[in-house]
Design a protein around this motif. Structure first.
Motif: not given
Length: 538
Positions: A211-214, A296-302, A304-310
């Protein structure tokens, strides 16, 4: 027995007379006969108009028709009996009653230019289901299926019966999707025939979901891919890379579970990508769904997405004590929060909200144990703009010990030296160095010295306390020692007030004159006017 697709019909044949003295029924036969007796009685009630449970009538004096509701149980009892026969549908003869626990017939898979064709071997004379039971009859033999294990095979059979010539065309992608549920079980039970070339084209690899999150201006986007070895399939568009004619066996069950997480989060397809727009949905995705999705899955975050959650654990907190002012300051040493954020974050905690959205658009979980500990500290402490200045939360210093209890095992908390001193001095009064007052006419025992040190430590940090111990262990002496020490430290301080029961007033006076003669003692007692007059003379 005459089985059909709608009901069972039993034909009773005339034999030699039954003599109870010599003849008896075996238990399994008796149970079957009792069942038939029950059915006959119901049919007679129907005939007499007493009930409308079953819509069946007697077909002949020697036959019994079993209604659908009783057919499954009746067939089950008959399997234990020996002398049971089936009236052949093609020959005028009886066939022994036999039950095979499998689905009747076989299936066949062939390859055409573009598709694969699945067909059933006996499409011209297919098996028929007996009423509402799990039994099928085919070639004068009964077959019993497992409704759960054979569910997909039965479904395929009925699909084939509903298609022209009993042939179902499937693409290689469709075969891959139903392979584990239908094709593989048929092969394992030797119910499917296929060529070696088809077998060679089957690619079976473990599923690795990614799963790729952006983060975009209009929300959080997700790009889910299902990877099987060198093959990747987009979860929404079903686009496969690389494209070839191989039958890619897919784990559709796990794929559905992963997609269910994404659907529950509220992601919707906008024609280009999956997107999550509402603030609350984004927050709850990071709080509740993402931790489970990562299992359940490998999650990859950009970035920008990583900075969304602190994560709250990344917020470094400095706890400092100002004993002279009686304040405990909790400062947030992080670039993720500004001064205004600290105020609103504390208010959100006070209001027991699940998350807080920062000024910059980041989300902070307020449900972790770390934040729950901070929430406990805020009880009875108002949150105002004044006590949250300079990215810190100011609260009474007496909450230092509670803070220590809550954060002792937590990471991200840093205590100042003054705070560490307070905790050590209160929890271990012996570490608080203080001399006994001069001209004390008593030798204190070790535990009495410890009580004196504890009261001096409380005073040093602006705390009050309760000295509780059994009678006769010297609480009066410890208290008088403390008062004498404070008086010698600050002779101009206001007087100390000792409130005691009438029966102990003069004991206190006696003890004070005995152990601390330098203290000036005034006894105030009597009626209210008398006490008021004495207070005025102080």
């Amino acid at each position: 027995m005459h089985p059909s697709a709608s009901a069972l019909c039993f034909l009773l044949r005339k034999t030699s007379p039954l003599i109870p003295t010599y003849h008896y029924f075996k238990e399994e036969d008796l149970q079957s006969l009792k069942m038939l007796e029950y059915i006959v009685r119901n049919q007679k009630w129907q005939k007499d108009g007493r009930t409308a449970s079953f819509g069946y009538s007697e077909t002949s004096p020697r036959s019994i028709q079993v209604p659908p509701v009783a057919a499954e149980q009746m067939l089950g009892r008959l399997t234990a009996c020996r002398q049971v026969f089936i009236q052949s549908s093609t020959r005028n003869q009886l066939v022994p009653f036999m039950v095979k626990e499998e689905f009747p017939g076989t299936f066949d898979m062939q390859q055409t230019d573009n598709d694969y064709i699945i067909s059933y071997s006996a499409v011209s004379y297919p098996p028929k289901r007996i009423s509402l039971t799990s039994y099928y009859i085919w070639n004068d033999r009964l077959y019993k299926i497992d409704p759960e294990a054979d569910r997909d095979i039965v479904l395929l059979f009925h699909m084939l019966m509903d298609t022209p010539q009993g042939r179902l065309p499937l693409s290689s992608e469709e075969v891959g999707q139903v392979y584990k549920q239908i094709v593989a079980p048929l092969e394992q039970t030797e119910k499917l025939e296929m060529t070696e070339s088809i077998r060679a084209s089957i690619e079976e690899q473990p599923l690795q979901a990614k799963i790729y999150l952006d983060k975009k201006e209009n929300g959080l986007t997700a790009d889910p891919l299902f990877s099987y070895g060198p093959y990747s399939i987009h979860a929404v568009t079903e686009q496969q890379t690389p494209e070839d004619k191989a039958i890619l066996v897919r784990d559709t069950k796990q794929e559905k579970e992963i997609l269910q997480f994404i659907e529950e989060a509220g992601f919707h397809w906008n024609g280009e990508r999956l997107i999550l727009s509402r603030e609350e949905d984004i927050a709850l995705f990071f709080l509740d769904i993402l931790p489970e999705l990562k299992k359940q899955a490998d999650v990859f975050m950009s970035r920008a997405a990583e900075s969304t959650f602190i994560p709250p654990e990344t917020l470094q907190v400095e706890a400092a004590l100002d004993p002279s002012m009686g304040w405990l300051d909790i400062s947030f040493e992080t670039s993720d929060l500004n001064e205004e954020d600290v105020f609103h974050l504390m208010k959100a905690l006070k209001e027991k909200k699940r998350y807080y959205k920062t000024i910059e658009g980041g989300y902070v979980s307020l449900t972790s144990s770390w934040m729950k500990n901070l929430q406990d500290l805020l009880q009875d402490t108002p949150v105002t703009e004044e006590n949250t200045e300079n990215k810190r939360m100011r609260m009474p210093s007496y909450k230092t010990l509670l803070l220590d209890d809550k954060t002792r095992e937590s990471t991200g908390w840093n205590a100042s030296a003054t705070m560490e001193d307070l905790i050590r001095h209160i929890r271990d009064p012996q570490s608080f160095e203080v001399e006994l007052p001069e001209r004390l006419n008593a030798d204190l025992r070790d535990y009495q010295k410890l009580g004196f040190q504890w009261m001096k430590a409380l005073t040093a940090y602006g705390f009050g306390g309760i000295l509780a111990d059994d009678m006769g262990l010297g609480k009066t002496l410890q208290t008088l020692t403390y008062i004498l020490s404070e008086r010698q430290k600050n002779p101009e301080a206001p007087p100390f007030l000792i409130v005691a029961p009438s029966s102990l007033i003069y004991n206190w006076e006696k003890e004070a004159h005995r152990f601390t003669p330098d203290l000036k003692i005034e006894v105030i007692h009597g009626t209210k006017p008398q006490r008021k007059k004495a207070m005025g003379l102080l």
